[in-house]
Design an enzyme around this catalytic site. Structure first.
Site, PDB file in Angstrom:
ATOM      1  N   CYS A 192      11.207 -17.100 -65.370  1.00 20.13           N
ATOM      2  CA  CYS A 192      10.576 -16.943 -64.062  1.00 20.13           C
ATOM      3  C   CYS A 192       9.543 -15.823 -64.069  1.00 20.13           C
ATOM      4  CB  CYS A 192      11.711 -16.616 -63.097  1.00 20.13           C
ATOM      5  SG  CYS A 192      11.178 -16.039 -61.533  1.00 20.13           S
ATOM      6  N   THR A 194       8.091 -14.972 -60.928  1.00 21.71           N
ATOM      7  CA  THR A 194       7.878 -14.685 -59.509  1.00 21.71           C
ATOM      8  C   THR A 194       7.758 -13.185 -59.227  1.00 21.71           C
ATOM      9  OG1 THR A 194       8.935 -16.717 -58.844  1.00 21.71           O
ATOM     10  CG2 THR A 194       8.877 -14.969 -57.194  1.00 21.71           C
TER      11      THR A 194
HETATM   12  P1  5GP Z   1      18.181 -18.593 -66.052  1.00 20.73           P
HETATM   13  O1  5GP Z   1      19.584 -19.088 -66.133  1.00 20.73           O
HETATM   14  O2  5GP Z   1      17.309 -19.171 -67.111  1.00 20.73           O
HETATM   15  O3  5GP Z   1      18.092 -17.111 -65.985  1.00 20.73           O
HETATM   16  O4  5GP Z   1      17.624 -19.092 -64.638  1.00 20.73           O
HETATM   17  C1  5GP Z   1      17.576 -20.445 -64.252  1.00 20.73           C
HETATM   18  C2  5GP Z   1      16.970 -20.523 -62.872  1.00 20.73           C
HETATM   19  O5  5GP Z   1      15.621 -20.025 -62.877  1.00 20.73           O
HETATM   20  C3  5GP Z   1      16.805 -21.923 -62.319  1.00 20.73           C
HETATM   21  O6  5GP Z   1      17.989 -22.496 -61.871  1.00 20.73           O
HETATM   22  C4  5GP Z   1      15.772 -21.724 -61.216  1.00 20.73           C
HETATM   23  O7  5GP Z   1      16.352 -21.253 -60.027  1.00 20.73           O
HETATM   24  C5  5GP Z   1      14.911 -20.601 -61.772  1.00 20.73           C
HETATM   25  N1  5GP Z   1      13.638 -21.142 -62.286  1.00 20.73           N
HETATM   26  C6  5GP Z   1      13.436 -22.186 -63.104  1.00 20.73           C
HETATM   27  N2  5GP Z   1      12.139 -22.367 -63.384  1.00 20.73           N
HETATM   28  C7  5GP Z   1      11.485 -21.409 -62.715  1.00 20.73           C
HETATM   29  C8  5GP Z   1      10.118 -21.064 -62.574  1.00 20.73           C
HETATM   30  O8  5GP Z   1       9.209 -21.651 -63.170  1.00 20.73           O
HETATM   31  N3  5GP Z   1       9.838 -20.025 -61.747  1.00 20.73           N
HETATM   32  C9  5GP Z   1      10.809 -19.340 -61.087  1.00 20.73           C
HETATM   33  N4  5GP Z   1      10.443 -18.353 -60.271  1.00 20.73           N
HETATM   34  N5  5GP Z   1      12.110 -19.611 -61.225  1.00 20.73           N
HETATM   35  C10 5GP Z   1      12.450 -20.636 -62.018  1.00 20.73           C
END
Ligand code: 5GP
Length: 369
Positions: A192, A194
């Protein structure tokens, strides 16, 4: 005037669960990992509250079926077609994979088409019992998201609906008028951008505490989404009273995740026959759903009004998903025995959380094989 909340908002790496004397549990086998969830809008499901993320990399059929077979929860991403999902439902039925905890994801775009997709699944592929829907929006604060949620509830009154993402308690009650589970977490995902691109987000630990408290007061549930680095973080989320935890990156290096294994060759310092020994390391690609890569793949490009809030990563290949799923079961069960919790629901009652400066001993990290 702009307000600054001066209390420190905490993340998983800021805390630990303190072991303590409790009910004497002799073994991890004495712990019950399955929990019965009674949802706000009338439905009941049973399982261990761990989800795969509804991303195209890890929200695929293979990963979903493996989680379901282990009594966990699963999502499939929103880009599958009705016949593809139908075929998957049939194959699960043939192989004895339970479908009660499978969530089908829909997006906010073309909501008429999305609702038609769910209706087609009902009429053509017997998606008739245990209907679970995940409404996916990176930012659920927009009115359109709330309107879509209300509409989906109206169309599917007996479904379990998970909606998100949000990152503050103030919106929880509004969502729970129609949703059963609120997906919490903005900016914490490993793919992410953001927080970098917008400066927005809330650290997960404080967010879980705030949202769980509000949601539980009216019979709602929450899912902590994003930022799980280690299995210990799943344990922490459950101890903090999150009902569900969603995992993306931790599953993204597995054989079962989308994409091929990529080999990279590195020259080491070791010299044999006057040549540097070459070491090979394996990786897989993991990309955010708002990344440029995902936009090009699914949305025909970025569009000139937005910036990419996701990135593309090469992450270490980790082998079979089965091993990670077994470790998740084992890690949660072991956490229960450290604090005397006999069930998952018991975890938050037993847990004492401590704020720490150092969470892990990383002294030999670079020597890890
Ligand atoms: P991880 O387990 O990889 O830390 O987080 C997964 C979560 O990241 C996903 O379920 C979703 O909420 C968030 N996410 C997935 N793709 C993106 C993206 O392109 N941008 C953002 N801001 N969040 C993402």
């Amino acid at each position: 005037m702009t307000q600054i909340l001066s209390e420190v908002f905490l993340d998983y790496s800021d805390i630990l669960i303190r072991p303590k004397m409790g009910i004497n549990l002799n073994s991890r086998k004495d712990v019950t990992l399955q929990r019965i969830f009674k949802f706000k809008h009338g439905q009941t499901r049973t399982g261990l509250g761990v989800f795969n993320a509804n991303m195209s990399t890890v929200g695929n059929f293979v990963i979903a079926s493996k989680l379901l077979a282990r009594g966990m929860f699963a999502t499939i991403h929103k880009h599958y077609t009705v016949p593809e999902i139908g075929e998957f439902l049939d194959s699960c039925r043939n192989q004895g994979v339970p479908l009660d905890n499978l969530f089908i994801t829909i997006g906010l775009k073309n909501i008429d088409n999305e609702i038609q997709k769910l209706k087609d699944l009902e009429s053509k592929y017997q998606w008739t019992t245990s209907r679970n829907i995940c409404i996916d929006a990176p930012n659920f604060y927009i009115q359109k998201a709330l309107d879509v949620l209300a509409r989906v509830r109206q169309e599917f009154p007996d479904a379990v609906i998970m909606a998100g993402n949000i990152a503050s308690g103030d919106i929880c009650l509004k969502l729970l008028d129609y949703a059963d589970i609120i997906k919490c977490g903005i900016g914490s995902g490993s793919a992410c951008l953001t927080r970098k691109q917008t400066g927005c987000g809330t650290p997960m630990v404080s967010l879980i505490l705030e949202c769980a408290d509000i949601a539980h007061s009216v019979g709602g549930h929450i899912c902590a989404d994003g930022g799980i680095v280690d299995i210990g973080d799943i344990c922490k989320a459950l101890c903090l009273n999150s009902d569900f935890v969603m995992v993306g990156g931790m599953f993204a290096g597995t054989d079962e995740a989308e994409g091929d294994i990529i080999e990279k060759h590195y020259e080491t310092n070791e010299i044999v026959d006057e040549k540097h020994v070459i070491q090979t390391k394996c990786f897989k690609v993991y990309y955010g759903m708002s990344s440029e890569y995902a936009n090009n793949k699914f949305a025909g490009g970025m569009g000139n009004y937005k910036t990419s809030e996701g990135r593309e990563l090469l992450i270490p290949y980790t082998g079979s998903l089965d091993k990670i799923l077994q470790d998740i079961n084992g890690g949660i069960a072991s956490c229960c025995t450290y604090i005397g919790a006999t069930t998952i629901k018991h975890l938050s009652k037993c847990a004492t959380i401590i704020r720490v400066n150092n969470q892990l001993n990383k002294i030999f990290e670079k020597y890890s094989v």
